[in-house]
Design an enzyme around this catalytic site. Structure first.
Site, PDB file in Angstrom:
ATOM      1  N   LYS A   1       1.271  83.578 -15.355  1.00 40.01           N
ATOM      2  CA  LYS A   1       0.468  82.691 -14.506  1.00 40.01           C
ATOM      3  C   LYS A   1       1.314  82.129 -13.358  1.00 40.01           C
ATOM      4  O   LYS A   1       0.853  82.034 -12.220  1.00 40.01           O
ATOM      5  CB  LYS A   1      -0.117  81.544 -15.347  1.00 40.01           C
TER       6      LYS A   1
ATOM      7  N   GLN B   1      -0.619  74.804 -21.704  1.00 43.50           N
ATOM      8  CA  GLN B   1      -0.738  76.006 -22.532  1.00 43.50           C
ATOM      9  C   GLN B   1      -0.995  75.621 -23.999  1.00 43.50           C
ATOM     10  O   GLN B   1      -0.281  74.817 -24.580  1.00 43.50           O
ATOM     11  CB  GLN B   1       0.550  76.848 -22.426  1.00 43.50           C
TER      12      GLN B   1
ATOM     13  N   ASP C   1      -8.349  74.939 -16.614  1.00 40.52           N
ATOM     14  CA  ASP C   1      -8.761  75.684 -17.811  1.00 40.52           C
ATOM     15  C   ASP C   1     -10.176  75.296 -18.242  1.00 40.52           C
ATOM     16  O   ASP C   1     -10.729  75.900 -19.173  1.00 40.52           O
ATOM     17  CB  ASP C   1      -7.786  75.423 -18.970  1.00 40.52           C
TER      18      ASP C   1
END
Ligand code: NAP
Length: 286
Positions: free
Chosen positions: A49, A93, A116
């Site tokens: 990413k 994450q 996200d």
């Protein structure tokens, strides 16, 4: 006849080019990632990413903690990023080490930077049919289905899996497009009875080759989200590759959903940047 493969690698590259063009037009776009602990797969995802964000012309800030980090330290880093005007998108994450309260940490992310799409505010907006920032994996799947003009209106869609990051948002996005959606999970009785009805079948389980050809309707579109470690470095999907002989369209593993996810996280960062810019000139609405 074998299914047409939905090429996530090619489409993901196209989305990344669109993102790079959008970044070039905006003054500045910044993305920050937070990683806690030493999970090898998480490190790989974060590195991918970070690299993709840099290649798209974004400022990419890489915040890493050892597994011993306290919740207060992680929350302080989130607060810093939330307050930093140079950063448009923040991604923490998952999974987090067990001593950290995942819900508390997710809730601390500023909803307008939650690329996200997992903050309760963004999940709630999707539930209400007013999505803003949506998790990258289901968003990327919708983009693929649209690219290949898979009909969704009135279609019977079955999603196997009900996680907050894939299954549930997937089901809501399909519902919003007027598919008739069934969500299956580990307690579903007679899974095949549901999957055999599916015009569009999405498998997001984490169980290698769970979906076999006898579970799939002839001519269905089959989306395989699964990324399971096989022997060596081989990645196995949730769908048996032999399904290719029954489906009309199918995503390969690798090269299907995976590359789309990263591309959509970048696209979400651009969306977040634009929304913040718009909010800076006019008070936010609903
Ligand atoms: P997860 O949180 O573990 O959720 C798995 C879901 O599958 C749960 O809802 C579970 O049901 C259900 N399930 C488990 N066994 C089942 C069975 N035998 N029959 C029917 N349903 C069953 O996983 P996730 O985060 O959604 O991820 C799913 C898979 O996608 C994993 O392989 C993951 O690595 C992969 N993934 C890939 C990408 C990508 O970019 N390609 C992105 C995210 C995830 P319960 O709710 O009842 O437990």
């Amino acid at each position: 006849m074998a299914a047409t493969l939905l090429d996530g690698k090619a489409l993901g590259a196209k989305v990344r080019e669109e993102v790079a063009a959008a970044v070039a037009e905006l003054d500045h776009v910044g993305l920050a990632t937070i990683l806690v602990g030493d999970d090898a797969a998480s490190h790989i995802y974060i590195d991918l990413k970070q690299k993709a964000a840099t290649n798209a012309g974004m400022e990419a800030r890489d915040i890493k903690f050892t597994g011993a980090a306290s919740e207060e330290e992680v929350l302080a880093a989130i607060a810093d990023v939330n307050a930093d005007d140079a950063i448009d998108g923040l991604l923490v994450q998952l999974p987090l080490p067990g001593h950290l309260d995942e819900n508390r940490i997710i809730a601390a992310i500023a909803p307008e930077k939650d690329i996200d799409g997992i903050h309760p505010m963004n999940a709630g907006r999707l539930y209400l049919g007013r999505p803003t920032l949506v998790p990258g994996t289901p968003l990327g799947i919708m983009r693929m289905l649209d690219e290949y003009e898979i009909p969704l209106e009135g279609a019977r869609a079955v999603v196997i899996g009900r996680s907050a990051i894939v299954g549930k948002p997937m089901a809501h996005l399909l519902l919003q497009r007027n598919a008739t959606v069934t969500i299956c999970h580990s307690r579903t009785r007679d899974l095949s009875r549901h999957t055999l009805n599916a015009d569009v079948l999405v498998a997001a389980v984490g169980s290698p080759h769970l979906v076999t050809p006898d579970m799939v309707k002839e001519g269905a579109t089959v989306v395989d989200v699964g990324m399971n470690r096989g022997e060596g470095k081989k990645v196995l999907g949730d769908v048996d590759p032999a399904v290719i002989e029954r489906a009309a369209y199918m995503t390969p593993v690798p090269g299907g959903v995976g590359p789309m996810t990263i591309a959509m996280v970048l696209e979400n960062t651009v969306t977040a940047a634009k929304l913040r810019q718009a909010a800076a000139v006019a008070p936010a609405g609903n």
